[in-house]
Design a protein around this motif. Structure first.
Motif, PDB file in Angstrom:
ATOM      1  N   GLU A 102     -14.874   2.870  11.365  1.00  0.00           N
ATOM      2  CA  GLU A 102     -15.162   1.670  10.567  1.00  0.00           C
ATOM      3  C   GLU A 102     -15.479   0.454  11.439  1.00  0.00           C
ATOM      4  N   GLY A 103     -15.295   0.579  12.766  1.00  0.00           N
ATOM      5  CA  GLY A 103     -15.687  -0.505  13.657  1.00  0.00           C
ATOM      6  C   GLY A 103     -14.590  -1.484  14.014  1.00  0.00           C
ATOM      7  N   PHE A 104     -13.345  -1.013  14.058  1.00  0.00           N
ATOM      8  CA  PHE A 104     -12.219  -1.870  14.421  1.00  0.00           C
ATOM      9  C   PHE A 104     -11.208  -1.025  15.186  1.00  0.00           C
ATOM     10  N   ILE A 105     -10.767  -1.516  16.352  1.00  0.00           N
ATOM     11  CA  ILE A 105      -9.829  -0.762  17.179  1.00  0.00           C
ATOM     12  C   ILE A 105      -8.403  -1.164  16.839  1.00  0.00           C
ATOM     13  N   MET A 106      -7.648  -0.219  16.312  1.00  0.00           N
ATOM     14  CA  MET A 106      -6.202  -0.305  16.195  1.00  0.00           C
ATOM     15  C   MET A 106      -5.645   0.919  16.896  1.00  0.00           C
ATOM     16  N   ARG A 107      -4.508   0.771  17.537  1.00  0.00           N
ATOM     17  CA  ARG A 107      -3.920   1.857  18.305  1.00  0.00           C
ATOM     18  C   ARG A 107      -2.844   2.554  17.486  1.00  0.00           C
ATOM     19  N   ALA A 108      -2.735   3.869  17.633  1.00  0.00           N
ATOM     20  CA  ALA A 108      -1.675   4.628  16.978  1.00  0.00           C
ATOM     21  C   ALA A 108      -0.569   4.915  17.983  1.00  0.00           C
ATOM     22  N   VAL A 109       0.651   4.490  17.667  1.00  0.00           N
ATOM     23  CA  VAL A 109       1.848   4.877  18.420  1.00  0.00           C
ATOM     24  C   VAL A 109       2.639   5.782  17.482  1.00  0.00           C
ATOM     25  N   TYR A 110       2.481   7.082  17.660  1.00  0.00           N
ATOM     26  CA  TYR A 110       2.930   8.056  16.672  1.00  0.00           C
ATOM     27  C   TYR A 110       2.314   7.653  15.328  1.00  0.00           C
ATOM     28  N   ASP A 111       3.108   7.340  14.308  1.00  0.00           N
ATOM     29  CA  ASP A 111       2.532   6.965  13.011  1.00  0.00           C
ATOM     30  C   ASP A 111       2.659   5.469  12.751  1.00  0.00           C
ATOM     31  N   GLY A 154       2.955  11.513  14.645  1.00  0.00           N
ATOM     32  CA  GLY A 154       1.719  11.182  15.348  1.00  0.00           C
ATOM     33  C   GLY A 154       0.478  11.753  14.709  1.00  0.00           C
ATOM     34  N   ARG A 155       0.638  12.765  13.894  1.00  0.00           N
ATOM     35  CA  ARG A 155      -0.524  13.418  13.272  1.00  0.00           C
ATOM     36  C   ARG A 155      -1.258  12.445  12.343  1.00  0.00           C
ATOM     37  N   ILE A 156      -0.520  11.747  11.491  1.00  0.00           N
ATOM     38  CA  ILE A 156      -1.155  10.850  10.527  1.00  0.00           C
ATOM     39  C   ILE A 156      -1.702   9.612  11.240  1.00  0.00           C
ATOM     40  N   HIS A 205       0.848  -1.198   0.000  1.00  0.00           N
ATOM     41  CA  HIS A 205       0.000   0.000   0.000  1.00  0.00           C
ATOM     42  C   HIS A 205       0.884   1.249   0.000  1.00  0.00           C
ATOM     43  N   PRO A 206       0.495   2.304  -0.718  1.00  0.00           N
ATOM     44  CA  PRO A 206       1.340   3.494  -0.812  1.00  0.00           C
ATOM     45  C   PRO A 206       1.727   4.122   0.522  1.00  0.00           C
ATOM     46  N   LEU A 207       0.910   3.946   1.560  1.00  0.00           N
ATOM     47  CA  LEU A 207       1.213   4.534   2.867  1.00  0.00           C
ATOM     48  C   LEU A 207       2.085   3.652   3.741  1.00  0.00           C
ATOM     49  N   VAL A 208       2.232   2.387   3.389  1.00  0.00           N
ATOM     50  CA  VAL A 208       2.820   1.412   4.303  1.00  0.00           C
ATOM     51  C   VAL A 208       4.299   1.214   4.017  1.00  0.00           C
ATOM     52  N   GLY A 209       5.121   1.534   5.020  1.00  0.00           N
ATOM     53  CA  GLY A 209       6.549   1.286   4.902  1.00  0.00           C
ATOM     54  C   GLY A 209       6.915  -0.125   5.285  1.00  0.00           C
ATOM     55  N   GLU A 210       6.292  -0.622   6.337  1.00  0.00           N
ATOM     56  CA  GLU A 210       6.544  -1.987   6.792  1.00  0.00           C
ATOM     57  C   GLU A 210       5.295  -2.522   7.472  1.00  0.00           C
ATOM     58  N   ALA A 211       4.998  -3.785   7.231  1.00  0.00           N
ATOM     59  CA  ALA A 211       3.959  -4.509   7.972  1.00  0.00           C
ATOM     60  C   ALA A 211       4.650  -5.687   8.642  1.00  0.00           C
ATOM     61  N   ARG A 212       4.526  -5.786   9.981  1.00  0.00           N
ATOM     62  CA  ARG A 212       5.272  -6.814  10.715  1.00  0.00           C
ATOM     63  C   ARG A 212       4.394  -7.393  11.809  1.00  0.00           C
ATOM     64  N   SER A 213       4.751  -8.596  12.245  1.00  0.00           N
ATOM     65  CA  SER A 213       4.033  -9.194  13.360  1.00  0.00           C
ATOM     66  C   SER A 213       4.875 -10.283  13.979  1.00  0.00           C
ATOM     67  N   GLY A 268       1.053  -7.062  16.141  1.00  0.00           N
ATOM     68  CA  GLY A 268       1.398  -6.617  14.804  1.00  0.00           C
ATOM     69  C   GLY A 268       1.442  -5.114  14.686  1.00  0.00           C
ATOM     70  N   ALA A 269       2.052  -4.634  13.598  1.00  0.00           N
ATOM     71  CA  ALA A 269       2.177  -3.194  13.382  1.00  0.00           C
ATOM     72  C   ALA A 269       2.248  -2.882  11.895  1.00  0.00           C
ATOM     73  N   ILE A 270       1.761  -1.713  11.548  1.00  0.00           N
ATOM     74  CA  ILE A 270       1.862  -1.165  10.197  1.00  0.00           C
ATOM     75  C   ILE A 270       2.487   0.218  10.316  1.00  0.00           C
ATOM     76  N   GLU A 271       3.621   0.418   9.649  1.00  0.00           N
ATOM     77  CA  GLU A 271       4.300   1.717   9.664  1.00  0.00           C
ATOM     78  C   GLU A 271       3.743   2.593   8.552  1.00  0.00           C
ATOM     79  N   LEU A 272       3.282   3.783   8.913  1.00  0.00           N
ATOM     80  CA  LEU A 272       2.805   4.747   7.931  1.00  0.00           C
ATOM     81  C   LEU A 272       3.935   5.714   7.596  1.00  0.00           C
ATOM     82  N   VAL A 273       4.286   5.816   6.309  1.00  0.00           N
ATOM     83  CA  VAL A 273       5.415   6.652   5.900  1.00  0.00           C
ATOM     84  C   VAL A 273       5.021   7.519   4.707  1.00  0.00           C
ATOM     85  N   ALA A 274       5.764   8.605   4.550  1.00  0.00           N
ATOM     86  CA  ALA A 274       5.537   9.499   3.419  1.00  0.00           C
ATOM     87  C   ALA A 274       6.295   9.046   2.183  1.00  0.00           C
ATOM     88  N   ASP A 275       7.361   8.260   2.380  1.00  0.00           N
ATOM     89  CA  ASP A 275       8.170   7.776   1.261  1.00  0.00           C
ATOM     90  C   ASP A 275       8.602   6.344   1.562  1.00  0.00           C
TER      91      ASP A 275
END
Length: 461
Positions: free
Chosen positions: A413-422, A400-402, A369-377, A382-389
């Motif tokens: 959307e009905g699903f709890i995921m937590r944000a740790v910064y981005d 943390g803004r994004i 996905h264009p926003l995802v730098g890394e998906a790991r578990s 598990g975690a999904i890293e949101l990146v600009a590049d």
């Protein structure tokens, strides 16, 4: 309460009387106010508006067997009717605390056979700090007071445990941070410390930062190294395979104690009873809390190694430490039933063989996905890293803004995921089925796409 008060009334009363943890209260008290959760059923929570929400965080890394379990409720009721409370001070004990202590020793690594109880992870880490320093006094080395931890580690929010942790926003309100703690780099291969090494090379460098700090402090002054097998609240940071064996070599070389903070990784989260087993390390102490009771009743503790216990037994003096609710009988009874259910329903091997691999497959769907730098578990974390590049790993401005934008889409959307910064993190109840993984996957896709629309102008073309 939810049947007698409308949502707006509950929110108003909350604003008037309730101070929340880790909260900007000015923002929370602006409209519309906090979400009001009124019920839990299995893997879901239900809010005051009747929305059924899939809980991807197990409450707070906690409800491993899910919500609304009648067996735990019955265990609590039965114990309340028999012995609702008695303390474990003054040469006194009771059956539930003895039975739970024996059970925990059975599940723990073989050299950890005794337990000191509390009510929260913060309390247990404070207890571990005192045990570590007291041990070295008993051994005739009182200069060994420094405890080394890691940046972005979370060990609690009391002043001592918060000082041992490596989060600057926790340190901010300590006034000042307690002396006697040091912090080295965390083993976060995708993070700011990455310089192009392989994961194995990076893991060794991160571990050897511990040795550098031991030498800087003087080995004769270092009491212990403290670490979470997987950094949870720091963003589900999973160490490369080379990291923990090198850490174990270093603590053995310098004869310092190893404290494994398993408040999150304990009780099946990684597909083993304790994360220390997953990584093959030999901690002298393990702190636990949260999932010991699946969060139904507060309970925590420290599993204490035989070496430390032998030092305590060799001296005929008090260890002047404890809590009113150490070994609370109701909490112990609920923990015993919780562990019984986990064993009966094979939840720990299920994580290893079924749900953990399913989580990995689910998250890996979004690695392109264009926003995802890394998906790991790892296991059921598990975690999904949101990146600009994606290519350069460049982050968004104002960390943390994004993440908050994305988190709010998840909730809607009905699903709890937590944000740790981005970083979007999840740690579902261990009872998830294929249906829940499919439901979560659909929400992740939708939330990521909506977030992408919100920030597409900030992405590198």
């Amino acid at each position: 309460m939810s049947n007698r008060l409308q949502t707006a009334q509950i929110q108003q009363l909350d604003s008037q009387h309730h101070l929340h943890p880790f909260t900007t209260h000015q923002t929370l008290r602006a409209a519309p106010g906090p979400r009001v959760i009124v019920k839990g059923e299995g893997a879901y929570v239900i809010d005051s508006e009747g929305n059924r929400i899939l809980d991807g965080m197990a409450g707070l890394w906690t409800t491993n067997i899910g919500y609304g379990n009648k067996e735990l409720a019955q265990a609590a009721y039965d114990q309340i009717m028999e012995l609702p409370f008695y303390n474990t001070f003054f040469k006194t004990t009771h059956p539930p605390v003895v039975e739970l202590s024996r059970k925990l020793a059975e599940l723990a690594p073989t050299h950890l056979n005794q337990v000191f109880f509390g009510s929260s992870g913060s309390e247990s880490n404070d207890t571990a700090i005192r045990l570590i320093r007291h041990y070295w006094v008993l051994k005739g080395e009182p200069k060994r007071r420094i405890i080394i931890s890691r940046k972005n580690a979370y060990h609690g929010s009391t002043i001592a445990a918060g000082s041992m942790g490596g989060m600057s926003h926790v340190h901010q309100h300590s006034y000042p941070v307690y002396e006697g703690f040091r912090h080295v780099m965390d083993p976060y291969w995708y993070g700011d410390s990455f310089t192009g090494e392989s994961p194995e090379e990076f893991g060794l460098r991160a571990a050897r930062a511990l040795e550098d700090e031991i030498l800087r402090c003087g080995p004769e002054n270092v009491a212990a190294f403290a670490g979470e097998p997987v950094q949870g609240a720091g963003g589900v940071k999973i160490a490369p395979d080379s990291y923990w064996p090198e850490v174990q070599r270093i603590v053995d070389k310098y004869g310092i104690l190893l404290l494994a903070d398993e408040v999150i990784t304990g009780f099946g989260r990684l597909g083993t009873w304790f994360g220390s087993e997953y990584y093959g390390i030999r901690p002298d102490l393990i702190t636990f809390a949260k999932a010991a009771t699946s969060g139904y009743v507060p309970l925590s503790g420290v599993l204490v190694g035989d070496t430390i216990v032998e030092a305590l037994m060799a001296e005929n003096d008090d260890f002047n430490h404890g809590y009113t609710f150490s070994g609370h009988p109701v909490a112990c009874a609920v923990a015993l039933k919780n562990l019984e259910i986990m064993e009966r329903d094979h939840l720990v091997p299920r994580v290893r063989e079924t749900t953990g691999p399913a989580l990995a497959r689910m998250l890996s769907r979004f690695k392109d996905h264009p926003l995802v730098g890394e998906a790991r578990s790892i296991g059921m974390m598990g975690a999904i890293e949101l990146v600009a590049d994606k290519k350069t790993r460049r982050r968004f401005s104002d960390p943390g803004r994004i993440g908050l934008i994305c988190r709010d889409h998840f909730f809607r959307e009905g699903f709890i995921m937590r944000a740790v910064y981005d970083t979007m993190v999840c740690a579902p109840p261990l009872i998830w089925t294929d249906a829940q993984f499919e439901e979560a996957s659909a929400v992740i896709e939708s939330a990521l796409n909506k977030t992408l629309q919100d920030v597409k102008g900030e992405l590198t073309a």
